[in-house]
Design a protein around this motif. Structure first.
Motif, PDB file in Angstrom:
ATOM      1  N   PHE A 188       0.863  -1.187   0.000  1.00  0.00           N
ATOM      2  CA  PHE A 188       0.000   0.000   0.000  1.00  0.00           C
ATOM      3  C   PHE A 188       0.890   1.225   0.000  1.00  0.00           C
ATOM      4  N   PRO A 189       0.948   2.042  -1.059  1.00  0.00           N
ATOM      5  CA  PRO A 189       0.168   1.860  -2.281  1.00  0.00           C
ATOM      6  C   PRO A 189       0.642   0.626  -3.030  1.00  0.00           C
ATOM      7  N   ASN A 190      -0.161   0.221  -3.976  1.00  0.00           N
ATOM      8  CA  ASN A 190       0.139  -0.973  -4.748  1.00  0.00           C
ATOM      9  C   ASN A 190       1.443  -0.801  -5.523  1.00  0.00           C
ATOM     10  N   GLU A 191       2.138  -1.893  -5.696  1.00  0.00           N
ATOM     11  CA  GLU A 191       3.433  -1.922  -6.380  1.00  0.00           C
ATOM     12  C   GLU A 191       3.375  -1.305  -7.783  1.00  0.00           C
ATOM     13  N   ARG A 192       2.232  -1.361  -8.416  1.00  0.00           N
ATOM     14  CA  ARG A 192       2.139  -0.819  -9.780  1.00  0.00           C
ATOM     15  C   ARG A 192       2.374   0.695  -9.812  1.00  0.00           C
ATOM     16  N   TYR A 193       2.304   1.363  -8.665  1.00  0.00           N
ATOM     17  CA  TYR A 193       2.523   2.808  -8.612  1.00  0.00           C
ATOM     18  C   TYR A 193       3.958   3.189  -8.252  1.00  0.00           C
ATOM     19  N   PHE A 194       4.800   2.226  -7.928  1.00  0.00           N
ATOM     20  CA  PHE A 194       6.150   2.548  -7.451  1.00  0.00           C
ATOM     21  C   PHE A 194       6.958   3.336  -8.476  1.00  0.00           C
ATOM     22  N   ALA A 195       6.887   2.969  -9.755  1.00  0.00           N
ATOM     23  CA  ALA A 195       7.638   3.689 -10.787  1.00  0.00           C
ATOM     24  C   ALA A 195       7.129   5.123 -10.937  1.00  0.00           C
TER      25      ALA A 195
ATOM     26  N   LEU B 294      11.390  -3.410  -0.217  1.00  0.00           N
ATOM     27  CA  LEU B 294      12.612  -2.752  -0.692  1.00  0.00           C
ATOM     28  C   LEU B 294      13.019  -3.279  -2.065  1.00  0.00           C
ATOM     29  N   ALA B 295      12.894  -4.579  -2.275  1.00  0.00           N
ATOM     30  CA  ALA B 295      13.231  -5.168  -3.575  1.00  0.00           C
ATOM     31  C   ALA B 295      12.303  -4.649  -4.672  1.00  0.00           C
ATOM     32  N   ALA B 296      11.023  -4.507  -4.372  1.00  0.00           N
ATOM     33  CA  ALA B 296      10.060  -3.996  -5.352  1.00  0.00           C
ATOM     34  C   ALA B 296      10.337  -2.525  -5.662  1.00  0.00           C
ATOM     35  N   LEU B 297      10.695  -1.753  -4.656  1.00  0.00           N
ATOM     36  CA  LEU B 297      11.054  -0.349  -4.886  1.00  0.00           C
ATOM     37  C   LEU B 297      12.310  -0.256  -5.744  1.00  0.00           C
ATOM     38  N   TRP B 298      13.305  -1.088  -5.449  1.00  0.00           N
ATOM     39  CA  TRP B 298      14.549  -1.112  -6.230  1.00  0.00           C
ATOM     40  C   TRP B 298      14.246  -1.433  -7.702  1.00  0.00           C
ATOM     41  N   LYS B 299      13.408  -2.426  -7.917  1.00  0.00           N
ATOM     42  CA  LYS B 299      13.035  -2.828  -9.275  1.00  0.00           C
ATOM     43  C   LYS B 299      12.376  -1.673 -10.033  1.00  0.00           C
ATOM     44  N   ALA B 300      11.650  -0.819  -9.307  1.00  0.00           N
ATOM     45  CA  ALA B 300      10.961   0.323  -9.914  1.00  0.00           C
ATOM     46  C   ALA B 300      11.871   1.537 -10.068  1.00  0.00           C
ATOM     47  N   GLY B 301      13.149   1.404  -9.653  1.00  0.00           N
ATOM     48  CA  GLY B 301      14.093   2.503  -9.855  1.00  0.00           C
ATOM     49  C   GLY B 301      14.463   3.303  -8.628  1.00  0.00           C
TER      50      GLY B 301
ATOM     51  N   MET C 217      17.946   7.165   3.179  1.00  0.00           N
ATOM     52  CA  MET C 217      18.835   6.028   3.424  1.00  0.00           C
ATOM     53  C   MET C 217      18.870   5.156   2.172  1.00  0.00           C
ATOM     54  N   PRO C 218      20.063   4.714   1.778  1.00  0.00           N
ATOM     55  CA  PRO C 218      20.145   3.863   0.578  1.00  0.00           C
ATOM     56  C   PRO C 218      19.453   2.526   0.809  1.00  0.00           C
ATOM     57  N   ILE C 219      18.866   2.017  -0.266  1.00  0.00           N
ATOM     58  CA  ILE C 219      18.288   0.673  -0.214  1.00  0.00           C
ATOM     59  C   ILE C 219      19.442  -0.302  -0.380  1.00  0.00           C
ATOM     60  N   VAL C 220      19.593  -1.181   0.585  1.00  0.00           N
ATOM     61  CA  VAL C 220      20.638  -2.208   0.561  1.00  0.00           C
ATOM     62  C   VAL C 220      19.945  -3.565   0.574  1.00  0.00           C
ATOM     63  N   LEU C 221      20.120  -4.306  -0.487  1.00  0.00           N
ATOM     64  CA  LEU C 221      19.471  -5.618  -0.584  1.00  0.00           C
ATOM     65  C   LEU C 221      20.453  -6.728  -0.280  1.00  0.00           C
TER      66      LEU C 221
END
Length: 69
Positions: free
Chosen positions: A7-14, A43-50, A65-69
């Motif tokens: 929430f919000p849905n992953e489709r909006y991350f980009a 975090l992985a889904a956000l990274w995938k969206a840029g 803070m940087p995303i660290v996977l």
């Protein structure tokens, strides 16, 4: 992650990234042991969206803070 969605849905991350909207990752957990459930997936889904950073509250100040996977 337990509900299988964000929430919000992953489709909006980009789009959030496109508009420069900063994001934070949190949980609506009602049990302490579930407080971080789904964090890695989010975090992985956000990274995938840029996204390369998320906002976190440290000492009363919002810090990128940087995303660290």
């Amino acid at each position: 992650f337990s509900l299988g969605t964000f929430f919000p849905n992953e489709r909006y991350f980009a789009r959030l990234k496109e508009f420069g909207i900063r994001v934070q990752v949190n949980s609506d957990a009602h049990f302490p042991k579930k407080i971080s459930k789904g964090r890695y997936e989010a975090l992985a889904a956000l990274w995938k969206a840029g996204h390369r950073e998320v906002m976190e509250l440290h000492g009363g100040e919002w810090v990128a803070m940087p995303i660290v996977l």
